[in-house]
Design a protein around this motif. Structure first.
Motif, PDB file in Angstrom:
ATOM      1  N   GLU A   1       0.849  -1.171   0.000  1.00  0.00           N
ATOM      2  CA  GLU A   1       0.000   0.000   0.000  1.00  0.00           C
ATOM      3  C   GLU A   1       0.898   1.237   0.000  1.00  0.00           C
ATOM      4  N   LYS A   2       0.493   2.253  -0.694  1.00  0.00           N
ATOM      5  CA  LYS A   2       1.284   3.485  -0.716  1.00  0.00           C
ATOM      6  C   LYS A   2       1.326   4.069   0.695  1.00  0.00           C
ATOM      7  N   SER A   3       2.512   4.523   1.098  1.00  0.00           N
ATOM      8  CA  SER A   3       2.640   5.093   2.432  1.00  0.00           C
ATOM      9  C   SER A   3       1.904   6.429   2.493  1.00  0.00           C
ATOM     10  N   ARG A   4       1.451   6.748   3.673  1.00  0.00           N
ATOM     11  CA  ARG A   4       0.736   7.999   3.897  1.00  0.00           C
ATOM     12  C   ARG A   4       1.710   9.007   4.488  1.00  0.00           C
ATOM     13  N   GLU A   5       1.653  10.240   4.023  1.00  0.00           N
ATOM     14  CA  GLU A   5       2.529  11.300   4.541  1.00  0.00           C
ATOM     15  C   GLU A   5       1.803  12.080   5.614  1.00  0.00           C
ATOM     16  N   ILE A   6       2.582  12.496   6.627  1.00  0.00           N
ATOM     17  CA  ILE A   6       2.007  13.293   7.707  1.00  0.00           C
ATOM     18  C   ILE A   6       3.074  14.276   8.178  1.00  0.00           C
ATOM     19  N   PRO A   7       2.716  15.542   8.339  1.00  0.00           N
ATOM     20  CA  PRO A   7       3.678  16.536   8.828  1.00  0.00           C
ATOM     21  C   PRO A   7       4.094  16.225  10.268  1.00  0.00           C
ATOM     22  N   ALA A   8       5.315  16.571  10.626  1.00  0.00           N
ATOM     23  CA  ALA A   8       5.858  16.257  11.942  1.00  0.00           C
ATOM     24  C   ALA A   8       4.999  16.821  13.073  1.00  0.00           C
ATOM     25  N   GLY A   9       4.489  18.025  12.924  1.00  0.00           N
ATOM     26  CA  GLY A   9       3.645  18.629  13.968  1.00  0.00           C
ATOM     27  C   GLY A   9       2.384  17.821  14.210  1.00  0.00           C
ATOM     28  N   GLU A  10       1.753  17.372  13.138  1.00  0.00           N
ATOM     29  CA  GLU A  10       0.540  16.552  13.269  1.00  0.00           C
ATOM     30  C   GLU A  10       0.893  15.178  13.847  1.00  0.00           C
ATOM     31  N   PHE A  11       2.030  14.629  13.414  1.00  0.00           N
ATOM     32  CA  PHE A  11       2.457  13.341  13.948  1.00  0.00           C
ATOM     33  C   PHE A  11       2.675  13.432  15.460  1.00  0.00           C
ATOM     34  N   LYS A  12       3.306  14.523  15.899  1.00  0.00           N
ATOM     35  CA  LYS A  12       3.573  14.707  17.326  1.00  0.00           C
ATOM     36  C   LYS A  12       2.274  14.716  18.126  1.00  0.00           C
ATOM     37  N   ALA A  13       1.248  15.356  17.597  1.00  0.00           N
ATOM     38  CA  ALA A  13      -0.038  15.446  18.291  1.00  0.00           C
ATOM     39  C   ALA A  13      -0.790  14.116  18.300  1.00  0.00           C
ATOM     40  N   LYS A  14      -0.568  13.271  17.290  1.00  0.00           N
ATOM     41  CA  LYS A  14      -1.352  12.035  17.143  1.00  0.00           C
ATOM     42  C   LYS A  14      -0.510  10.769  17.242  1.00  0.00           C
ATOM     43  N   CYS A  15       0.693  10.883  17.767  1.00  0.00           N
ATOM     44  CA  CYS A  15       1.669   9.792  17.736  1.00  0.00           C
ATOM     45  C   CYS A  15       1.115   8.457  18.245  1.00  0.00           C
ATOM     46  N   LEU A  16       0.585   8.410  19.440  1.00  0.00           N
ATOM     47  CA  LEU A  16       0.119   7.142  20.012  1.00  0.00           C
ATOM     48  C   LEU A  16      -1.036   6.540  19.211  1.00  0.00           C
ATOM     49  N   LYS A  17      -1.937   7.388  18.763  1.00  0.00           N
ATOM     50  CA  LYS A  17      -3.068   6.920  17.953  1.00  0.00           C
ATOM     51  C   LYS A  17      -2.555   6.331  16.627  1.00  0.00           C
ATOM     52  N   LEU A  18      -1.588   7.008  16.006  1.00  0.00           N
ATOM     53  CA  LEU A  18      -1.039   6.527  14.741  1.00  0.00           C
ATOM     54  C   LEU A  18      -0.287   5.204  14.915  1.00  0.00           C
ATOM     55  N   MET A  19       0.422   5.065  16.041  1.00  0.00           N
ATOM     56  CA  MET A  19       1.130   3.811  16.293  1.00  0.00           C
ATOM     57  C   MET A  19       0.148   2.643  16.400  1.00  0.00           C
ATOM     58  N   ASP A  20      -0.948   2.862  17.097  1.00  0.00           N
ATOM     59  CA  ASP A  20      -1.972   1.809  17.201  1.00  0.00           C
ATOM     60  C   ASP A  20      -2.564   1.493  15.836  1.00  0.00           C
ATOM     61  N   GLU A  21      -2.793   2.525  15.034  1.00  0.00           N
ATOM     62  CA  GLU A  21      -3.357   2.346  13.701  1.00  0.00           C
ATOM     63  C   GLU A  21      -2.399   1.558  12.797  1.00  0.00           C
ATOM     64  N   VAL A  22      -1.112   1.875  12.858  1.00  0.00           N
ATOM     65  CA  VAL A  22      -0.111   1.176  12.043  1.00  0.00           C
ATOM     66  C   VAL A  22      -0.065  -0.298  12.426  1.00  0.00           C
ATOM     67  N   LYS A  23      -0.113  -0.576  13.711  1.00  0.00           N
ATOM     68  CA  LYS A  23      -0.101  -1.974  14.166  1.00  0.00           C
ATOM     69  C   LYS A  23      -1.348  -2.717  13.670  1.00  0.00           C
ATOM     70  N   ARG A  24      -2.498  -2.090  13.794  1.00  0.00           N
ATOM     71  CA  ARG A  24      -3.770  -2.719  13.441  1.00  0.00           C
ATOM     72  C   ARG A  24      -3.959  -2.845  11.928  1.00  0.00           C
ATOM     73  N   GLU A  25      -3.693  -1.771  11.190  1.00  0.00           N
ATOM     74  CA  GLU A  25      -3.976  -1.720   9.750  1.00  0.00           C
ATOM     75  C   GLU A  25      -2.808  -2.159   8.876  1.00  0.00           C
ATOM     76  N   ARG A  26      -1.593  -2.261   9.475  1.00  0.00           N
ATOM     77  CA  ARG A  26      -0.395  -2.730   8.757  1.00  0.00           C
ATOM     78  C   ARG A  26      -0.017  -1.834   7.577  1.00  0.00           C
ATOM     79  N   HIS A  27      -0.146  -0.511   7.740  1.00  0.00           N
ATOM     80  CA  HIS A  27       0.353   0.406   6.701  1.00  0.00           C
ATOM     81  C   HIS A  27       1.403   1.310   7.330  1.00  0.00           C
ATOM     82  N   GLU A  28       2.021   2.141   6.536  1.00  0.00           N
ATOM     83  CA  GLU A  28       3.102   2.973   7.057  1.00  0.00           C
ATOM     84  C   GLU A  28       2.813   4.449   6.855  1.00  0.00           C
ATOM     85  N   TYR A  29       3.482   5.249   7.670  1.00  0.00           N
ATOM     86  CA  TYR A  29       3.428   6.699   7.553  1.00  0.00           C
ATOM     87  C   TYR A  29       4.837   7.219   7.309  1.00  0.00           C
TER      88      TYR A  29
END
Length: 89
Positions: free
Chosen positions: A6-34
């Motif tokens: 799957e094509k990786s999804r891009e996310i700005p560092a500021g947004e990543f910082k605000a959503k880090c834990l949620k994104l980590m759970d999503e990556v584990k569950r959905e098996r895609h990358e940011y």
């Protein structure tokens, strides 16, 4: 279960910082990358960990050995241990 590439999804560092834990759970569950970007340039990648299946210790070499001939009958060779010799002198 992993899906096809799957094509990786891009996310700005500021947004990543605000959503880090949620994104980590999503990556584990959905098996895609940011791909985390700063000023539009990639700086890091958040990817799922490849989970190794634990290997069962008993029987893991099953089917890897092939026996040729009789392995139970005694050999016609006298061993040094039978002669009382510990080391070749």
């Amino acid at each position: 279960m992993p899906r096809g590439p799957e094509k990786s999804r891009e996310i700005p560092a500021g947004e990543f910082k605000a959503k880090c834990l949620k994104l980590m759970d999503e990556v584990k569950r959905e098996r895609h990358e940011y791909v985390i970007t700063k000023h539009g340039k990639p700086v890091a990648r958040l990817v799922p960990v490849e989970e190794d299946q634990p290997r069962e210790i008993f029987g893991y070499m099953r089917g890897t050995i092939e026996i040729h001939g009789d392995i139970m009958s005694p050999l016609d060779v006298e061993w040094d241990a039978e002669k009382g010799i510990l080391y070749n002198e």
